[in-house]
Design a protein around this motif. Structure first.
Motif, short mmCIF file in Angstrom:
data_model
loop_
_atom_site.label_atom_id
_atom_site.label_comp_id
_atom_site.label_asym_id
_atom_site.label_seq_id
_atom_site.Cartn_x
_atom_site.Cartn_y
_atom_site.Cartn_z
N ASP A 7 0.84 -1.21 0.00
CA ASP A 7 0.00 0.00 0.00
C ASP A 7 0.87 1.25 0.00
N ARG A 8 1.11 1.79 -1.17
CA ARG A 8 1.95 2.99 -1.29
C ARG A 8 1.34 4.16 -0.51
N ARG A 9 0.03 4.28 -0.52
CA ARG A 9 -0.64 5.38 0.20
C ARG A 9 -0.34 5.31 1.70
N LEU A 10 -0.33 4.10 2.27
CA LEU A 10 0.02 3.92 3.68
C LEU A 10 1.44 4.41 3.93
N THR A 11 2.35 4.07 3.05
CA THR A 11 3.74 4.52 3.17
C THR A 11 3.82 6.04 3.18
N ILE A 12 3.14 6.67 2.25
CA ILE A 12 3.15 8.13 2.16
C ILE A 12 2.55 8.76 3.40
N ASP A 13 1.38 8.27 3.81
CA ASP A 13 0.70 8.84 4.97
C ASP A 13 1.55 8.73 6.24
N GLU A 14 2.15 7.58 6.45
CA GLU A 14 2.95 7.40 7.66
C GLU A 14 4.27 8.16 7.58
N ALA A 15 4.82 8.34 6.40
CA ALA A 15 6.03 9.15 6.25
C ALA A 15 5.74 10.61 6.59
N VAL A 16 4.63 11.12 6.07
CA VAL A 16 4.23 12.50 6.37
C VAL A 16 3.99 12.67 7.87
N ASP A 17 3.31 11.70 8.47
CA ASP A 17 3.06 11.75 9.91
C ASP A 17 4.37 11.77 10.69
#
Length: 102
Positions: free
Chosen positions: A33-43
Motif C-alpha cells: 500500500d503505497r498510500r500507507l507509506t506516504i501517509d505514515e512518512a508525512v506523519d
C-alpha cells in the motif's frame, strides 16, 4: 534496586521525537500500500521536532522515493530538507528528512 528502563534514551512510544529517529516503512503492509507509506512518512515528519531529522526507510517495491514520496513530504506545513541516503542492507531506500528549526 529499581532501574529506569528509559534512562538516557527516549521511549519509542513518544509522539513527538526530540532526537533523530528512524521510521521503518518496509513491512508487507507498506509494500502492498503505497498510500500507507506516504501517509505514515508525512506523519513521521510532522512528529519530528524542529532542528532534528527522521530517516524514512521505504520498501524497494515502490521504487526510489523521489518518484512518489518527495512531493508529499515537501508539501507538509514545515520547511524540510530531503537527502537520499542510499539503499539499506535489506534493499529498501533511506530518505533523511531534516526539519528546519525556523
Amino acid at each position: 534496586m529499581t532501574s529506569n528502563a528509559y534512562a538516557g534514551r527516549e521511549p519509542v512510544t513518544r509522539t513527538a521525537h526530540d532526537r533523530p529517529w528512524t521510521v521503518d516503512l518496509e513491512s508487507e503492509d507498506h509494500a502492498a500500500d503505497r498510500r500507507l507509506t506516504i501517509d505514515e512518512a508525512v506523519d513521521a515528519v510532522e512528529q519530528t521536532r524542529a532542528g532534528r531529522h527522521v530517516d524514512l526507510v521505504t520498501h524497494e517495491r515502490h521504487g526510489h522515493p523521489s518518484t512518489y514520496l518527495y512531493r508529499p513530504l515537501r508539501a507538509v506545513d514545515r520547511r524540510v530538507e530531503l537527502s537520499d541516503e542510499g539503499r539499506c542492507s535489506c534493499g529498501g531506500y533511506v530518505t533523511r528528512v531534516r526539519v528546519d528549526p525556523k
